[in-house]
Motif scaffolding. Structure first.
Motif, PDB file in Angstrom:
ATOM      1  N   ASP A 100      -2.896   9.787   4.657  1.00 51.99           N
ATOM      2  CA  ASP A 100      -1.997  10.411   4.138  1.00 51.99           C
ATOM      3  C   ASP A 100      -3.297  10.051   2.376  1.00 51.99           C
ATOM      4  OD1 ASP A 100      -0.808  10.960   6.017  1.00 51.99           O
ATOM      5  OD2 ASP A 100       0.934   9.949   5.500  1.00 51.99           O
ATOM      6  N   LEU A 101      -3.780   9.497   2.757  1.00 50.90           N
ATOM      7  CA  LEU A 101      -3.960   9.440   1.138  1.00 50.90           C
ATOM      8  C   LEU A 101      -5.210  10.703   0.501  1.00 50.90           C
ATOM      9  CD1 LEU A 101      -4.578   6.619  -1.003  1.00 50.90           C
ATOM     10  CD2 LEU A 101      -6.625   6.910  -0.356  1.00 50.90           C
ATOM     11  N   ARG A 107       1.008  -1.151   0.298  1.00 48.48           N
ATOM     12  CA  ARG A 107       0.020  -0.167  -0.284  1.00 48.48           C
ATOM     13  C   ARG A 107       1.080   1.430  -0.417  1.00 48.48           C
ATOM     14  NH1 ARG A 107      -4.208  -0.150   4.456  1.00 48.48           N
ATOM     15  NH2 ARG A 107      -5.011  -2.149   3.094  1.00 48.48           N
ATOM     16  N   GLU A 108       2.173   1.277   1.199  1.00 47.44           N
ATOM     17  CA  GLU A 108       3.028   2.241   0.947  1.00 47.44           C
ATOM     18  C   GLU A 108       3.346   2.537  -0.102  1.00 47.44           C
ATOM     19  OE1 GLU A 108       5.957   2.547   4.667  1.00 47.44           O
ATOM     20  OE2 GLU A 108       3.646   2.055   5.346  1.00 47.44           O
ATOM     21  N   THR A 111       0.736   6.910   5.833  1.00 45.58           N
ATOM     22  CA  THR A 111      -0.111   5.775   5.971  1.00 45.58           C
ATOM     23  C   THR A 111      -1.102   6.226   4.889  1.00 45.58           C
ATOM     24  OG1 THR A 111      -1.309   7.347   7.364  1.00 45.58           O
ATOM     25  CG2 THR A 111       0.470   6.146   7.640  1.00 45.58           C
ATOM     26  N   THR A 112      -2.288   4.933   5.320  1.00 42.93           N
ATOM     27  CA  THR A 112      -2.933   5.422   3.859  1.00 42.93           C
ATOM     28  C   THR A 112      -4.293   6.982   3.942  1.00 42.93           C
ATOM     29  OG1 THR A 112      -4.320   3.914   5.709  1.00 42.93           O
ATOM     30  CG2 THR A 112      -3.755   3.266   3.601  1.00 42.93           C
ATOM     31  N   LEU A 167       0.519   4.019  -3.125  1.00 41.17           N
ATOM     32  CA  LEU A 167       0.672   5.114  -3.017  1.00 41.17           C
ATOM     33  C   LEU A 167       1.823   6.386  -3.435  1.00 41.17           C
ATOM     34  CD1 LEU A 167      -1.730   6.423  -1.399  1.00 41.17           C
ATOM     35  CD2 LEU A 167       0.299   7.302   1.103  1.00 41.17           C
TER      36      LEU A 167
END
Lengths: 127, 160
Positions: B5-6, A75-76, B2-3, A79
């Motif tokens: 910060d999406l 996921r990181e 982290t998510t 992103l």
């Protein structure tokens, strides 16, 4: 972060710990059952319900824990890549805004028909 | 990062939530369910048998079911590892495109100003000071001999 939120956020690791605890409990019960009976025919059901079921649960626990680590890392990385792609896209748009190409510029006239839109290098070369 | 910060653009781009496809997750669930049913059936059959031969058959079923469950888990983890590796490769390639500054001056003993080799507390890699993975972080400048003496690994992105 309270305990419930932690459980919700880390559901896979919580489940892994739960499976591991139940697995150890099953293995212990299996050992107690096998050691308490002298007949092999009576020991085998304990071997299956305690031993094999315990190993099965340990497998699930390990899979869950490893998959949680992998998911975090993936996921990181994803992103980071998406952010990088968005930044590159913005950069291209800014470059296009800063240097609008005149309709009858020499570069456009020299470009053959069907050559497609100019690349980043072409735009930069005009400045 | 982290998510949390999406960014909105990332959310609108349909950010996938895990490295596994829905098919892979469903396959794992199906394999584990079959394995569990096999173990329960083996226990049930073994408990009802009184002689050695049928018990052995149930035992084989139980061991086979446990192996199946383990293989399902291993396959799932391998699929995740491959997806993560592919994502890492894509990130490294993307970052290399913008890493165009040479950190070294002509003198092999010293780095050009502003392009020293750095590392930070808790980092296992050393980076160029302009590396995206080290920029804006609390880092210390390393001497070349310090890198040799430490167990630090060269960053795969900036390749110092």
């Amino acid at each position: 972060m309270d305990f419930l939120n932690l459980l919700r956020a880390q559901w896979d690791r919580s489940l892994a710990i739960g499976c591991a605890v139940i697995a150890l409990f099953a293995l212990l019960l299996g050992y107690i059952g096998v050691s308490g009976t002298p007949r092999v025919a009576a020991q085998l059901p304990y071997f299956i319900s305690g031993g094999l079921f315990g190993v099965f649960l340990l497998t699930i626990a390990a899979t869950l824990w490893l998959s949680a680590d992998l998911r975090d890392e993936w996921r990181e990385l994803r992103l980071l890549r998406l952010q990088r792609e968005a930044a590159a896209e913005r950069e291209l748009q800014l470059e296009a805004l800063e240097s609008p190409m005149p309709t009858d510029s020499p570069a456009k006239r020299a470009r053959p028909q069907g050559a497609g839109r100019p690349s980043r290098n072409d735009v930069g070369a005009q400045r | 990062m982290t998510t949390h910060d999406l960014a909105p653009w990332a959310a609108s781009a349909g950010l996938q939530r895990s490295p596994w496809s829905e098919t892979e997750i469903n396959r794992l669930i199906a394999i584990l369910a079959v394995a569990l049913v096999g173990i329960v059936a083996a226990w049930f059959g073994c408990s009802g048998a009184t002689t050695w031969t049928p018990q052995m058959r149930w035992m084989v079923l139980g061991i086979g079911a446990t192996t199946l469950g383990g293989a399902g888990g291993v396959g799932f983890v391998i699929a995740g590892l491959r997806a993560t590796r592919a994502e890492r490769r894509a990130v490294v390639l993307s970052l290399r495109e913008i890493q165009q500054v040479s950190p070294y001056s002509d003198d092999p003993g010293t780095a050009a100003p502003g392009h020293e080799l750095v590392t930070g507390n808790g980092m296992s890699h050393y980076h160029r000071s302009q590396c995206l993975l080290a920029r804006d972080k609390d880092v210390v400048v390393l001497e070349p001999r310090e890198i040799g003496a430490s167990h630090l690994i060269a960053c795969e992105v900036c390749e110092p």
